[in-house]
Design a protein around this motif. Sequence first.
Motif, short mmCIF file in Angstrom:
data_model
loop_
_atom_site.label_atom_id
_atom_site.label_comp_id
_atom_site.label_asym_id
_atom_site.label_seq_id
_atom_site.Cartn_x
_atom_site.Cartn_y
_atom_site.Cartn_z
N UNK A 53 -7.00 -57.46 -51.07
CA UNK A 53 -8.23 -56.81 -50.61
C UNK A 53 -8.64 -55.70 -51.57
N UNK A 54 -7.67 -55.00 -52.12
CA UNK A 54 -8.01 -53.90 -53.03
C UNK A 54 -8.21 -54.37 -54.47
N UNK A 55 -7.94 -55.64 -54.76
CA UNK A 55 -8.18 -56.16 -56.11
C UNK A 55 -9.66 -56.18 -56.45
N UNK A 56 -10.48 -56.57 -55.47
CA UNK A 56 -11.93 -56.66 -55.66
C UNK A 56 -12.34 -57.59 -56.80
N UNK A 57 -11.54 -58.59 -57.05
CA UNK A 57 -11.94 -59.59 -58.05
C UNK A 57 -11.15 -60.89 -57.81
N UNK A 58 -11.54 -61.92 -58.54
CA UNK A 58 -10.89 -63.22 -58.45
C UNK A 58 -10.97 -63.83 -57.05
N UNK A 59 -12.13 -63.72 -56.47
CA UNK A 59 -12.33 -64.29 -55.13
C UNK A 59 -13.36 -65.41 -55.12
N UNK A 69 -11.47 -67.17 -48.27
CA UNK A 69 -11.79 -66.69 -46.91
C UNK A 69 -11.56 -65.19 -46.76
N UNK A 70 -10.70 -64.60 -47.59
CA UNK A 70 -10.44 -63.17 -47.47
C UNK A 70 -11.66 -62.34 -47.87
N UNK A 71 -12.56 -62.91 -48.69
CA UNK A 71 -13.76 -62.19 -49.12
C UNK A 71 -15.03 -62.80 -48.53
N UNK A 72 -14.90 -63.58 -47.50
CA UNK A 72 -16.08 -64.23 -46.94
C UNK A 72 -16.45 -63.64 -45.58
N UNK A 73 -17.70 -63.27 -45.35
CA UNK A 73 -18.84 -63.34 -46.27
C UNK A 73 -18.84 -62.15 -47.23
N UNK A 74 -19.31 -62.40 -48.45
CA UNK A 74 -19.39 -61.32 -49.44
C UNK A 74 -20.83 -60.77 -49.38
N UNK A 75 -20.98 -59.58 -48.84
CA UNK A 75 -22.33 -59.08 -48.52
C UNK A 75 -22.63 -57.74 -49.20
N UNK A 76 -21.88 -57.41 -50.24
CA UNK A 76 -22.12 -56.15 -50.94
C UNK A 76 -22.84 -56.45 -52.27
N UNK A 94 -17.73 -48.26 -54.29
CA UNK A 94 -16.82 -47.69 -55.29
C UNK A 94 -15.59 -48.59 -55.42
N UNK A 95 -14.93 -48.55 -56.57
CA UNK A 95 -13.83 -49.49 -56.82
C UNK A 95 -12.70 -49.37 -55.81
N UNK A 96 -12.54 -48.18 -55.21
CA UNK A 96 -11.40 -48.02 -54.30
C UNK A 96 -11.71 -48.50 -52.88
N UNK A 97 -12.95 -48.95 -52.63
CA UNK A 97 -13.27 -49.49 -51.29
C UNK A 97 -13.36 -51.00 -51.40
N UNK A 98 -12.65 -51.73 -50.55
CA UNK A 98 -12.70 -53.20 -50.64
C UNK A 98 -14.10 -53.71 -50.32
N UNK A 100 -14.64 -56.51 -49.28
CA UNK A 100 -14.49 -57.38 -48.10
C UNK A 100 -14.11 -56.55 -46.87
N UNK A 101 -14.61 -55.32 -46.82
CA UNK A 101 -14.20 -54.40 -45.75
C UNK A 101 -14.51 -54.96 -44.36
N UNK A 102 -15.70 -55.52 -44.18
CA UNK A 102 -16.08 -56.02 -42.85
C UNK A 102 -15.16 -57.18 -42.45
N UNK A 103 -14.94 -58.09 -43.39
CA UNK A 103 -14.06 -59.22 -43.11
C UNK A 103 -12.67 -58.73 -42.75
N UNK A 104 -12.21 -57.75 -43.51
CA UNK A 104 -10.86 -57.21 -43.25
C UNK A 104 -10.77 -56.61 -41.85
N UNK A 105 -11.77 -55.82 -41.48
CA UNK A 105 -11.72 -55.15 -40.17
C UNK A 105 -11.70 -56.18 -39.04
N UNK A 106 -12.57 -57.17 -39.13
CA UNK A 106 -12.66 -58.16 -38.05
C UNK A 106 -11.40 -59.02 -37.99
N UNK A 107 -10.99 -59.55 -39.14
CA UNK A 107 -9.85 -60.48 -39.11
C UNK A 107 -8.52 -59.76 -38.89
N UNK A 108 -8.37 -58.59 -39.48
CA UNK A 108 -7.15 -57.82 -39.21
C UNK A 108 -7.14 -57.37 -37.75
#
Length: 275
Positions: A53-59, A69-76, A94-98, A100-108
């Motif tokens: 999630x913190x990589x922010x690349x290769x998705x 699926x970890x970055x879906x939907x990508x809406x930023x 900013x680079x330190x914010x994922x 995929x934050x919304x996806x992370x919150x809902x799925x986690x």
Amino acid sequence: MTATSNREGATGIFGPTRARIAERTLRTDNWWLSPLTTGLILLFFIAYATVRIFMNRWYWAPEYHYLTPIYSPCVSASCEPGSSHFGTFLPEMPVFIPISLITFVVLAGFRGTCYYYRKAGWRSLYLAPAACAVPEPHKKYTGESKLPLTGLNLHRYFFYGAVLFGLINIYDAVRSFHGVDGQAFGFGLGTVIIWINVVCLWLYTLSCHACRHVVGGRLKHFSKHPLRYRYWTFVSKLNTRHGQFAMISLFTVIATDAYIMALSAGWFGDLRFVN
Ligand code: FES
């Protein structure tokens, strides 16, 4: 202190009603194997998901239209071109914010409040208790009756979020039937992996206890609601395997994400079956 000593206000093997025996448990089988294995799997998944999630690349693998699926939907606005199937209504992150934050919150939130994972977490990570007839090391048992643990009751709402994200995953999977070299249609190993993951995610979601309640709960007479009874019967059958679906879908999510990460990073190419 021996197992037979009592502590004031204590429960379990330290409580006043426990038989005066020295052994902490009379179980002689490998009862520790299951919580240990489950705990290691959960810790691995938590570590893997956090790193990814913190990589922010290769998705996103643009030539195949594969989105993990970890970055879906990508809406930023920070998302890679082509990966935003539903627009970019969030600003650049900013680079330190994922991203995929919304996806992370809902799925986690969905997995973290799941009844199965709660049981697995209590047993394998908190040892409360680690297994049946095995005493826990904690002095008292308070259940999930206090904040923040009462927040686990939000599970039923996370369920609706998981359904929405499950539909988005289906859309992504349809988009994965994309040909290379300008062809409109094609599919490869990535498409197969993505679809297996979608099926496993839906088995996990539909077998949810909250889903069972949504389709068949609060009814006094099933005979007056034959359709809901049919749904309830179907979900009830799935529900008996909810724990298995929970674990299997963990692995399919990791496998799908790892495969797409490898393609996106250029470590190897997709195995194509059609174009
Ligand atoms: Fe596990 Fe709902 S109980 S997802």
